[in-house]
Scaffold this motif. Structure first.
Motif, PDB file in Angstrom:
ATOM      1  N   ALA A  77       0.930  -1.032  -0.403  1.00 21.39           N
ATOM      2  CA  ALA A  77       0.399  -0.152   0.444  1.00 21.39           C
ATOM      3  C   ALA A  77       1.261   1.298  -0.062  1.00 21.39           C
ATOM      4  O   ALA A  77       0.418   1.792  -0.875  1.00 21.39           O
ATOM      5  N   ALA A  78       1.876   0.832   0.239  1.00 19.63           N
ATOM      6  CA  ALA A  78       3.149   2.254   0.699  1.00 19.63           C
ATOM      7  C   ALA A  78       3.512   2.413  -0.584  1.00 19.63           C
ATOM      8  O   ALA A  78       3.799   3.462  -1.279  1.00 19.63           O
ATOM      9  N   VAL A  79       3.562   1.608  -1.217  1.00 13.65           N
ATOM     10  CA  VAL A  79       4.277   1.821  -1.903  1.00 13.65           C
ATOM     11  C   VAL A  79       3.940   2.458  -3.278  1.00 13.65           C
ATOM     12  O   VAL A  79       4.230   3.540  -4.521  1.00 13.65           O
ATOM     13  N   THR A  80       2.318   3.054  -3.486  1.00 12.71           N
ATOM     14  CA  THR A  80       1.886   3.553  -4.369  1.00 12.71           C
ATOM     15  C   THR A  80       1.933   4.533  -4.497  1.00 12.71           C
ATOM     16  O   THR A  80       1.390   5.714  -5.380  1.00 12.71           O
ATOM     17  N   GLY A  81       1.621   5.319  -3.171  1.00 18.43           N
ATOM     18  CA  GLY A  81       2.240   6.575  -2.843  1.00 18.43           C
ATOM     19  C   GLY A  81       4.333   6.812  -3.554  1.00 18.43           C
ATOM     20  O   GLY A  81       4.547   8.397  -2.945  1.00 18.43           O
ATOM     21  N   LEU A  82       4.664   6.172  -3.499  1.00 13.97           N
ATOM     22  CA  LEU A  82       6.492   6.542  -4.641  1.00 13.97           C
ATOM     23  C   LEU A  82       6.692   6.326  -5.698  1.00 13.97           C
ATOM     24  O   LEU A  82       6.402   6.044  -6.495  1.00 13.97           O
ATOM     25  N   ASP A  83       7.202   7.454  -6.238  1.00 15.07           N
ATOM     26  CA  ASP A  83       7.473   7.507  -7.176  1.00 15.07           C
ATOM     27  C   ASP A  83       8.801   7.651  -7.227  1.00 15.07           C
ATOM     28  O   ASP A  83       9.723   7.519  -6.653  1.00 15.07           O
ATOM     29  N   ASP A  84       9.515   7.459  -8.881  1.00 18.06           N
ATOM     30  CA  ASP A  84      10.854   7.810  -8.430  1.00 18.06           C
ATOM     31  C   ASP A  84      11.909   8.835  -8.464  1.00 18.06           C
ATOM     32  O   ASP A  84      12.612   8.181  -7.839  1.00 18.06           O
ATOM     33  N   GLU A  85      11.513  10.156  -8.184  1.00 21.08           N
ATOM     34  CA  GLU A  85      11.594  11.014  -7.942  1.00 21.08           C
ATOM     35  C   GLU A  85      12.357  10.645  -6.646  1.00 21.08           C
ATOM     36  O   GLU A  85      13.558  10.558  -6.267  1.00 21.08           O
ATOM     37  N   ARG A  86      11.428  10.935  -5.972  1.00 19.39           N
ATOM     38  CA  ARG A  86      11.689  10.355  -4.337  1.00 19.39           C
ATOM     39  C   ARG A  86      12.764   9.800  -3.883  1.00 19.39           C
ATOM     40  O   ARG A  86      13.642   9.351  -3.591  1.00 19.39           O
ATOM     41  N   ALA A  87      12.149   8.365  -4.650  1.00 16.48           N
ATOM     42  CA  ALA A  87      13.813   6.877  -4.481  1.00 16.48           C
ATOM     43  C   ALA A  87      14.966   6.708  -4.836  1.00 16.48           C
ATOM     44  O   ALA A  87      15.677   7.480  -4.215  1.00 16.48           O
ATOM     45  N   ARG A  88      14.259   8.317  -6.098  1.00 16.67           N
ATOM     46  CA  ARG A  88      16.282   8.353  -6.460  1.00 16.67           C
ATOM     47  C   ARG A  88      17.033   9.315  -5.564  1.00 16.67           C
ATOM     48  O   ARG A  88      17.882   9.708  -5.699  1.00 16.67           O
ATOM     49  N   ARG A  89      16.456  10.077  -4.707  1.00 18.47           N
ATOM     50  CA  ARG A  89      16.573  11.310  -3.553  1.00 18.47           C
ATOM     51  C   ARG A  89      17.520  10.481  -2.906  1.00 18.47           C
ATOM     52  O   ARG A  89      18.224  10.452  -2.247  1.00 18.47           O
ATOM     53  N   PHE A  90      16.944   8.819  -2.409  1.00 14.77           N
ATOM     54  CA  PHE A  90      17.184   8.532  -1.907  1.00 14.77           C
ATOM     55  C   PHE A  90      18.722   7.632  -2.287  1.00 14.77           C
ATOM     56  O   PHE A  90      20.217   7.630  -1.597  1.00 14.77           O
ATOM     57  N   HIS A  91      18.527   7.418  -3.532  1.00 15.93           N
ATOM     58  CA  HIS A  91      20.020   6.423  -4.075  1.00 15.93           C
ATOM     59  C   HIS A  91      19.208   6.657  -6.051  1.00 15.93           C
ATOM     60  O   HIS A  91      17.974   6.272  -5.320  1.00 15.93           O
ATOM     61  N   ASP A  92      20.555   7.098  -6.648  1.00 15.19           N
ATOM     62  CA  ASP A  92      19.743   6.920  -7.950  1.00 15.19           C
ATOM     63  C   ASP A  92      19.515   6.467  -8.891  1.00 15.19           C
ATOM     64  O   ASP A  92      19.437   6.532 -10.215  1.00 15.19           O
ATOM     65  N   SER A  93      20.160   5.272  -7.980  1.00 13.38           N
ATOM     66  CA  SER A  93      19.995   3.909  -9.669  1.00 13.38           C
ATOM     67  C   SER A  93      17.969   3.386  -9.305  1.00 13.38           C
ATOM     68  O   SER A  93      17.932   2.816 -10.088  1.00 13.38           O
ATOM     69  N   LEU A  94      17.734   4.050  -8.589  1.00 14.90           N
ATOM     70  CA  LEU A  94      16.070   3.202  -7.701  1.00 14.90           C
ATOM     71  C   LEU A  94      14.817   3.771  -8.554  1.00 14.90           C
ATOM     72  O   LEU A  94      15.690   5.039  -8.924  1.00 14.90           O
ATOM     73  N   GLN A  95      13.930   2.485  -9.313  1.00 14.36           N
ATOM     74  CA  GLN A  95      12.647   3.246  -9.625  1.00 14.36           C
ATOM     75  C   GLN A  95      11.526   2.029  -8.707  1.00 14.36           C
ATOM     76  O   GLN A  95      11.740   1.398  -8.035  1.00 14.36           O
ATOM     77  N   ALA A  96      10.740   3.416  -9.063  1.00  7.95           N
ATOM     78  CA  ALA A  96       9.287   2.962  -7.788  1.00  7.95           C
ATOM     79  C   ALA A  96       9.325   1.461  -8.276  1.00  7.95           C
ATOM     80  O   ALA A  96       8.544   0.565  -7.611  1.00  7.95           O
ATOM     81  N   ARG A  97       8.852   0.953  -9.475  1.00  5.70           N
ATOM     82  CA  ARG A  97       8.285  -0.089 -10.095  1.00  5.70           C
ATOM     83  C   ARG A  97       9.222  -1.144  -9.407  1.00  5.70           C
ATOM     84  O   ARG A  97       8.549  -1.983  -9.385  1.00  5.70           O
ATOM     85  N   ALA A  98      11.013  -1.033  -9.487  1.00  3.13           N
ATOM     86  CA  ALA A  98      11.476  -1.917  -9.338  1.00  3.13           C
ATOM     87  C   ALA A  98      10.868  -2.220  -7.791  1.00  3.13           C
ATOM     88  O   ALA A  98      11.773  -3.919  -6.871  1.00  3.13           O
ATOM     89  N   PHE A  99       9.855  -2.057  -6.881  1.00  2.00           N
ATOM     90  CA  PHE A  99      10.183  -2.757  -5.588  1.00  2.00           C
ATOM     91  C   PHE A  99       8.871  -3.666  -5.595  1.00  2.00           C
ATOM     92  O   PHE A  99       8.528  -4.723  -4.824  1.00  2.00           O
ATOM     93  N   LEU A 100       8.363  -3.453  -6.536  1.00  2.00           N
ATOM     94  CA  LEU A 100       7.198  -4.099  -7.174  1.00  2.00           C
ATOM     95  C   LEU A 100       6.960  -6.206  -6.981  1.00  2.00           C
ATOM     96  O   LEU A 100       6.715  -7.115  -6.226  1.00  2.00           O
TER      97      LEU A 100
END
Length: 163
Positions: A77-100
């Motif tokens: 449920a939480a990942v639905t609020g995650l976007d690539d921009e936020r993920a990349r602020r933590f690590h520039d290689s992250l994509q939100a969909r890659a968590f799925l």
């Protein structure tokens, strides 16, 4: 020469990482307590990366499958609020969909162990949808192997925990 990944300091993610290591070192109760306190601090409407990460790791620290399933559901449920921009602020290689793939795989396995094969199959299919986003490394191999293990366990009707 390649540049190291750009990251933004994040004290909550650092605390999550420390708690995860504590749990892996064998102190599951203390890790669970730390992550629960972080969850309480971030609240149900806090930063999506924090909520997803906390819930994801808290699921792994539960003693009961039904509690694990609850935390896995919260992580998804939480990942639905995650976007690539936020993920990349933590690590520039992250994509939100890659968590799925990981989140759906965990749900598939928890549903399988609670005796709900239909929900398990649904989440297993969802895990395979974005499997191409997984890195070609040990982590990606672990998840791909996990998908195969859950698929095989479902095929045999097993509700036992997997190694």
């Amino acid at each position: 020469m390649t540049q190291p990944p750009k990251t933004e300091p994040d004290e909550v993610m650092a605390a999550i990482g420390a708690a995860v290591e504590q749990g892996r070192a064998g102190d599951r109760a203390a890790a669970r307590e730390t992550l629960t306190a972080l969850w309480d601090r971030t609240g149900g409407h806090g930063d999506a990366l924090h909520r997803c990460s906390i819930a994801h790791y808290l699921a792994d620290l539960q003693d009961e499958t039904t509690d694990e399933l609850l935390w896995d559901q919260r992580a998804l449920a939480a990942v639905t609020g995650l976007d690539d921009e936020r993920a990349r602020r933590f690590h520039d290689s992250l994509q939100a969909r890659a968590f799925l793939p990981s989140l759906h795989l965990n749900l598939a396995d928890a549903y399988r162990r609670t005796g709900d094969p239909a929900s398990a199959r649904h989440h297993l299919a969802a895990a395979t949808t974005d499997v191409d986003l997984l890195p070609d490394d040990d982590y990606g191999a672990m998840l791909r192997s996990g998908i195969d293990k859950v698929r095989n366990a479902l095929a045999t009707g097993s509700t036992h925990p997997l190694q």
